[in-house]
Design a protein around this motif. Structure first.
Motif, PDB file in Angstrom:
ATOM      1  N   ASP A 322       7.495 -14.785 -29.440  1.00 31.97           N
ATOM      2  CA  ASP A 322       6.151 -14.281 -29.739  1.00 31.97           C
ATOM      3  C   ASP A 322       5.142 -15.427 -29.818  1.00 31.97           C
ATOM      4  OD1 ASP A 322       7.126 -11.741 -29.798  1.00 31.97           O
ATOM      5  OD2 ASP A 322       7.276 -11.607 -31.987  1.00 31.97           O
ATOM      6  N   LEU A 323       5.557 -16.550 -30.410  1.00 31.98           N
ATOM      7  CA  LEU A 323       4.651 -17.698 -30.480  1.00 31.98           C
ATOM      8  C   LEU A 323       4.326 -18.225 -29.088  1.00 31.98           C
ATOM      9  CD1 LEU A 323       6.140 -19.638 -33.540  1.00 31.98           C
ATOM     10  CD2 LEU A 323       3.990 -18.363 -33.437  1.00 31.98           C
ATOM     11  N   LEU A 324       5.334 -18.298 -28.224  1.00 30.33           N
ATOM     12  CA  LEU A 324       5.094 -18.751 -26.854  1.00 30.33           C
ATOM     13  C   LEU A 324       4.165 -17.790 -26.113  1.00 30.33           C
ATOM     14  CD1 LEU A 324       8.668 -19.979 -25.830  1.00 30.33           C
ATOM     15  CD2 LEU A 324       6.670 -21.371 -26.389  1.00 30.33           C
ATOM     16  N   LEU A 325       4.339 -16.485 -26.375  1.00 28.49           N
ATOM     17  CA  LEU A 325       3.475 -15.494 -25.730  1.00 28.49           C
ATOM     18  C   LEU A 325       2.033 -15.665 -26.198  1.00 28.49           C
ATOM     19  CD1 LEU A 325       3.141 -13.000 -23.944  1.00 28.49           C
ATOM     20  CD2 LEU A 325       3.667 -11.593 -25.951  1.00 28.49           C
ATOM     21  N   LEU A 326       1.829 -15.894 -27.488  1.00 30.68           N
ATOM     22  CA  LEU A 326       0.474 -16.093 -27.994  1.00 30.68           C
ATOM     23  C   LEU A 326      -0.141 -17.382 -27.449  1.00 30.68           C
ATOM     24  CD1 LEU A 326       0.933 -14.953 -31.698  1.00 30.68           C
ATOM     25  CD2 LEU A 326      -0.384 -13.795 -29.927  1.00 30.68           C
ATOM     26  N   ALA A 327       0.686 -18.411 -27.289  1.00 32.23           N
ATOM     27  CA  ALA A 327       0.179 -19.648 -26.699  1.00 32.23           C
ATOM     28  C   ALA A 327      -0.220 -19.431 -25.248  1.00 32.23           C
ATOM     29  CB  ALA A 327       1.230 -20.752 -26.811  1.00 32.23           C
ATOM     30  N   LYS A 328       0.562 -18.631 -24.513  1.00 27.96           N
ATOM     31  CA  LYS A 328       0.250 -18.346 -23.121  1.00 27.96           C
ATOM     32  C   LYS A 328      -1.006 -17.511 -22.986  1.00 27.96           C
ATOM     33  CE  LYS A 328       2.319 -16.601 -18.845  1.00 27.96           C
ATOM     34  NZ  LYS A 328       3.473 -15.907 -18.233  1.00 27.96           N
ATOM     35  N   ALA A 329      -1.378 -16.786 -24.066  1.00 23.65           N
ATOM     36  CA  ALA A 329      -2.572 -15.938 -24.014  1.00 23.65           C
ATOM     37  C   ALA A 329      -3.846 -16.753 -23.802  1.00 23.65           C
ATOM     38  CB  ALA A 329      -2.691 -15.114 -25.298  1.00 23.65           C
ATOM     39  N   GLU A 330      -3.786 -18.070 -24.069  1.00 24.31           N
ATOM     40  CA  GLU A 330      -4.959 -18.926 -23.852  1.00 24.31           C
ATOM     41  C   GLU A 330      -5.132 -19.319 -22.392  1.00 24.31           C
ATOM     42  OE1 GLU A 330      -6.929 -19.412 -26.309  1.00 24.31           O
ATOM     43  OE2 GLU A 330      -5.634 -18.448 -27.795  1.00 24.31           O
ATOM     44  N   ARG A 331      -4.125 -19.064 -21.559  1.00 22.76           N
ATOM     45  CA  ARG A 331      -4.191 -19.464 -20.159  1.00 22.76           C
ATOM     46  C   ARG A 331      -4.900 -18.397 -19.332  1.00 22.76           C
ATOM     47  NH1 ARG A 331       1.988 -20.732 -18.905  1.00 22.76           N
ATOM     48  NH2 ARG A 331       1.152 -20.391 -16.798  1.00 22.76           N
ATOM     49  N   PRO A 332      -5.577 -18.814 -18.249  1.00 21.65           N
ATOM     50  CA  PRO A 332      -6.323 -17.832 -17.439  1.00 21.65           C
ATOM     51  C   PRO A 332      -5.420 -16.854 -16.690  1.00 21.65           C
ATOM     52  CG  PRO A 332      -6.385 -20.009 -16.414  1.00 21.65           C
ATOM     53  CD  PRO A 332      -5.777 -20.197 -17.768  1.00 21.65           C
ATOM     54  N   ASP A 333      -4.140 -17.213 -16.470  1.00 22.89           N
ATOM     55  CA  ASP A 333      -3.233 -16.325 -15.734  1.00 22.89           C
ATOM     56  C   ASP A 333      -2.401 -15.464 -16.673  1.00 22.89           C
ATOM     57  OD1 ASP A 333      -1.767 -18.396 -16.794  1.00 22.89           O
ATOM     58  OD2 ASP A 333      -0.487 -18.666 -15.031  1.00 22.89           O
ATOM     59  N   PHE A 334      -2.891 -15.292 -17.903  1.00 26.48           N
ATOM     60  CA  PHE A 334      -2.139 -14.481 -18.865  1.00 26.48           C
ATOM     61  C   PHE A 334      -2.019 -13.039 -18.391  1.00 26.48           C
ATOM     62  CE2 PHE A 334      -2.330 -11.923 -22.900  1.00 26.48           C
ATOM     63  CZ  PHE A 334      -1.011 -12.122 -23.251  1.00 26.48           C
ATOM     64  N   VAL A 335      -3.070 -12.516 -17.796  1.00 22.78           N
ATOM     65  CA  VAL A 335      -3.033 -11.163 -17.253  1.00 22.78           C
ATOM     66  C   VAL A 335      -3.264 -11.229 -15.751  1.00 22.78           C
ATOM     67  CG1 VAL A 335      -3.783 -10.068 -19.389  1.00 22.78           C
ATOM     68  CG2 VAL A 335      -5.486 -10.816 -17.732  1.00 22.78           C
ATOM     69  N   THR A 336      -2.612 -10.321 -15.025  1.00 27.58           N
ATOM     70  CA  THR A 336      -2.762 -10.224 -13.572  1.00 27.58           C
ATOM     71  C   THR A 336      -3.160  -8.789 -13.234  1.00 27.58           C
ATOM     72  OG1 THR A 336      -1.018 -11.878 -13.303  1.00 27.58           O
ATOM     73  CG2 THR A 336      -1.661 -10.620 -11.354  1.00 27.58           C
ATOM     74  N   PRO A 337      -4.462  -8.509 -13.169  1.00 31.02           N
ATOM     75  CA  PRO A 337      -4.896  -7.116 -12.961  1.00 31.02           C
ATOM     76  C   PRO A 337      -4.526  -6.610 -11.570  1.00 31.02           C
ATOM     77  CG  PRO A 337      -6.681  -8.495 -13.828  1.00 31.02           C
ATOM     78  CD  PRO A 337      -5.595  -9.417 -13.385  1.00 31.02           C
ATOM     79  N   GLU A 338      -4.315  -5.305 -11.505  1.00 32.99           N
ATOM     80  CA  GLU A 338      -4.071  -4.600 -10.249  1.00 32.99           C
ATOM     81  C   GLU A 338      -4.454  -3.144 -10.449  1.00 32.99           C
ATOM     82  OE1 GLU A 338       0.442  -3.252 -10.087  1.00 32.99           O
ATOM     83  OE2 GLU A 338       0.281  -5.447 -10.379  1.00 32.99           O
ATOM     84  N   PRO A 339      -4.705  -2.396  -9.383  1.00 35.28           N
ATOM     85  CA  PRO A 339      -5.061  -0.985  -9.548  1.00 35.28           C
ATOM     86  C   PRO A 339      -3.906  -0.194 -10.182  1.00 35.28           C
ATOM     87  CG  PRO A 339      -5.626  -1.766  -7.347  1.00 35.28           C
ATOM     88  CD  PRO A 339      -4.802  -2.834  -7.974  1.00 35.28           C
ATOM     89  N   VAL A 340      -4.202   0.533 -11.263  1.00 40.33           N
ATOM     90  CA  VAL A 340      -3.178   1.264 -12.015  1.00 40.33           C
ATOM     91  C   VAL A 340      -3.701   2.663 -12.335  1.00 40.33           C
ATOM     92  CG1 VAL A 340      -1.827   1.339 -14.138  1.00 40.33           C
ATOM     93  CG2 VAL A 340      -2.244  -0.853 -13.007  1.00 40.33           C
ATOM     94  N   GLN A 341      -2.859   3.663 -12.137  1.00 40.82           N
ATOM     95  CA  GLN A 341      -3.165   5.027 -12.545  1.00 40.82           C
ATOM     96  C   GLN A 341      -2.897   5.150 -14.048  1.00 40.82           C
ATOM     97  OE1 GLN A 341      -4.506   7.587 -11.068  1.00 40.82           O
ATOM     98  NE2 GLN A 341      -4.667   6.701  -8.990  1.00 40.82           N
ATOM     99  N   ILE A 342      -3.941   5.367 -14.830  1.00 41.28           N
ATOM    100  CA  ILE A 342      -3.812   5.381 -16.278  1.00 41.28           C
ATOM    101  C   ILE A 342      -2.914   6.540 -16.738  1.00 41.28           C
ATOM    102  CG2 ILE A 342      -5.081   5.550 -18.455  1.00 41.28           C
ATOM    103  CD1 ILE A 342      -5.446   2.946 -16.959  1.00 41.28           C
ATOM    104  N   GLY A 343      -3.016   7.681 -16.077  1.00 37.52           N
ATOM    105  CA  GLY A 343      -2.173   8.811 -16.479  1.00 37.52           C
ATOM    106  C   GLY A 343      -0.692   8.492 -16.332  1.00 37.52           C
ATOM    107  N   GLU A 344      -0.317   7.896 -15.202  1.00 34.11           N
ATOM    108  CA  GLU A 344       1.096   7.542 -14.997  1.00 34.11           C
ATOM    109  C   GLU A 344       1.532   6.473 -15.995  1.00 34.11           C
ATOM    110  OE1 GLU A 344       1.573   6.371 -10.975  1.00 34.11           O
ATOM    111  OE2 GLU A 344       0.944   8.310 -10.131  1.00 34.11           O
ATOM    112  N   LEU A 345       0.651   5.481 -16.252  1.00 31.92           N
ATOM    113  CA  LEU A 345       0.993   4.434 -17.215  1.00 31.92           C
ATOM    114  C   LEU A 345       1.207   5.026 -18.604  1.00 31.92           C
ATOM    115  CD1 LEU A 345       1.277   1.398 -17.889  1.00 31.92           C
ATOM    116  CD2 LEU A 345      -1.183   1.357 -18.309  1.00 31.92           C
ATOM    117  N   THR A 346       0.362   5.966 -19.002  1.00 33.50           N
ATOM    118  CA  THR A 346       0.502   6.601 -20.316  1.00 33.50           C
ATOM    119  C   THR A 346       1.834   7.352 -20.406  1.00 33.50           C
ATOM    120  OG1 THR A 346      -1.907   6.855 -20.392  1.00 33.50           O
ATOM    121  CG2 THR A 346      -0.604   8.135 -21.965  1.00 33.50           C
ATOM    122  N   ALA A 347       2.197   8.068 -19.348  1.00 35.06           N
ATOM    123  CA  ALA A 347       3.471   8.805 -19.354  1.00 35.06           C
ATOM    124  C   ALA A 347       4.654   7.854 -19.421  1.00 35.06           C
ATOM    125  CB  ALA A 347       3.556   9.689 -18.109  1.00 35.06           C
TER     126      ALA A 347
END
Length: 487
Positions: A322-347
């Protein structure tokens, strides 16, 4: 490398060692010197141009006056028009008052010597090298085909103009000559130029003193910033710069003080984080060491000790991850967006969360929208919220998972029917290693990093996480994400 490269490098190093105060003063003097020199040169050019215009005007004026006199003048002795150039020149020149640098000359051709033999000069010229005394120069002017020109003599330049007098009735040809010596005017312009240079030198000396004092006053807040920065240590970040006025220097001091405020908060948060992390990791280490020191030879006791040690090691591993994940959250590549259907993700999140515990799980709603986000990170955050809801509820209580469209944003939420969150805990539960002052359930055993991870994921998407009350009691955690529907 060329031979000039070391010299250029040496000059650059020397410039860098010069203080800012000296550099400001040096640039000020350079700019002023260039400006003053430009003014002096421009003034000299203007004076020379005006002198040329005055000389040209003088030549035109004198020749026009003589030409008019030839056409309209009368001999005072006879009362008739002039027929002989000698009395014409004598009468005209006696009436003239030449300027100090001007000569008015009458020339009459001598057919015997083949040169202008008769010269008639007006008033005393008072010149050191007058044209009237230079016979070769006079002959050159008299014989010239042009009506004006420039004589460049060793004694000095002469600008001249003449009006030829046509010969008639047996009289020899003659001419009226106007000669101007521009050396005097040019000397005046040069004297003004030298005077301006002298004044500029005095002005530069005065500017040096005044500029040194003014630069010191301007840079005083900068020196104060440097002194304050030199006094800062990791243990003492309380130094601040006094702010006076509302100018750029005051703005610099305010910005520096604001930076110190941020640094102080950051260092305080870092120290608190290190203390909390050390405390969280110290507990499993203490448990492991205690059980290993007390472990006997009984196989059952050894098995129990190994099981406890493995559980604590797993807990330590989760904290580190968890600490490593929080440290990685400061990096610009922490998230990699892509088109996602919210309904399918919720299910998908709902299906995964049902395995976390025996609760009354409900898929409350699912929005039909396509949004650019990181599905793995969002799933991780939603599952963490679901795990948090399981820890603070008991079997049979309701946990709802859903998503909804709120115009310009998408909200994904996990709502439980547990005891809710105390008001004093609402702001601290999203901080690292903070669980609040009151537990919501009996089985909250995490390290206090789960909600901090959820907050980091939401902020990594440019959104936020909010805590809201659940209708009928409980807590609802909402991921608020800006809608960026892909085409």
């Amino acid at each position: 490398m060329t031979t000039a490269e070391p010299l250029r490098r040496w000059i650059t190093e020397r410039i860098r060692t010069v203080s800012a105060r000296a550099r400001i003063l040096l640039w000020l003097l350079i700019v002023m010197a260039v400006a003053l020199a430009a003014v002096a040169v421009a003034t000299r050019s203007v004076l020379l141009r005006d002198a040329d215009q005055r000389i040209n005007g003088l030549l035109v004026q004198e020749t026009n006056e003589f030409a008019n006199f030839v056409q309209e003048g009368f001999d005072p002795d006879t009362g008739q028009r002039f027929t002989d150039p000698n009395p014409l020149l004598v009468v005209f020149l006696k009436r003239q008052y030449p300027d100090p640098d001007e000569e008015l000359i009458g020339l009459v051709h001598d057919p015997v010597k083949n040169r202008p033999a008769k010269k008639v000069q007006g008033r005393d010229h008072g010149m050191r090298h007058p044209l009237v005394e230079d016979d070769p120069a006079l002959k050159q002017v008299f014989d010239a085909q042009a009506d004006s020109g420039v004589l460049r003599r060793p004694e000095g330049e002469v600008r001249w103009a003449k009006v030829p007098i046509e010969a008639g009735n047996g009289h020899p040809p003659a001419a009226f000559v106007v000669a101007v010596h521009p050396a005097g005017e040019r000397e005046k312009a040069t004297d003004v130029f030298h005077m301006l240079l002298a004044i500029s030198g005095v002005a530069l000396l005065m500017t040096t003193g005044i500029g040194w004092v003014v630069a010191g006053r301007i840079l005083r807040p900068v020196r104060l910033v440097r002194t304050t920065a030199a006094q800062l240590t990791e243990q003492d970040l309380t130094q601040r710069i006094p702010v006076k006025g509302r100018d750029d220097i005051a703005a610099l001091a305010e910005t520096f003080n604001a930076m110190l405020d941020r640094l102080e908060r950051a260092f305080a948060a870092q120290r608190e984080f290190v203390d909390d992390a050390g405390h969280e990791l110290r507990t499993p280490i203490t448990i492991i060491r205690g059980h290993l020191e007390l472990m006997g030879d009984d196989p059952a006791e050894r098995d129990q000790t190994v099981r406890i040690v493995m559980e604590e090691l797993d807990r330590m591993s989760r904290i580190v991850e968890d600490l490593l994940l929080l440290a990685k959250a400061e990096r610009p590549d922490f998230v990699t967006p892509e088109p996602v259907q919210i309904g399918e993700l919720t299910a998908d999140v709902f299906v995964k969360a049902r395995a976390l515990g025996e609760r009354r799980w409900q898929l409350a709603e699912a929005v039909d929208a396509e949004v650019g986000l990181d599905p793995q990170r969002i799933t991780q955050a939603m599952v963490q919220l679901a795990q948090n809801a399981v820890q603070h509820t008991v079997p049979g209580q309701r946990i709802g998972i859903g998503s909804r469209d709120e115009g310009d944003r998408i909200e994904l939420y996990v709502a439980d029917s547990g005891p809710g969150v105390q008001p004093q805990d609402a702001q601290v539960i999203f901080e690292r290693f903070r669980r609040g002052t009151a537990r919501r359930g009996a089985r909250a055993t995490g390290a206090g990093l789960g909600l901090a991870i959820v907050k980091a994921i939401a902020e990594g998407h440019g959104g936020r996480v909010e805590l809201r009350p659940t209708d009928g009691g409980g807590a609802t955690f909402v991921l608020v994400l800006q809608k960026e529907t892909t085409q």
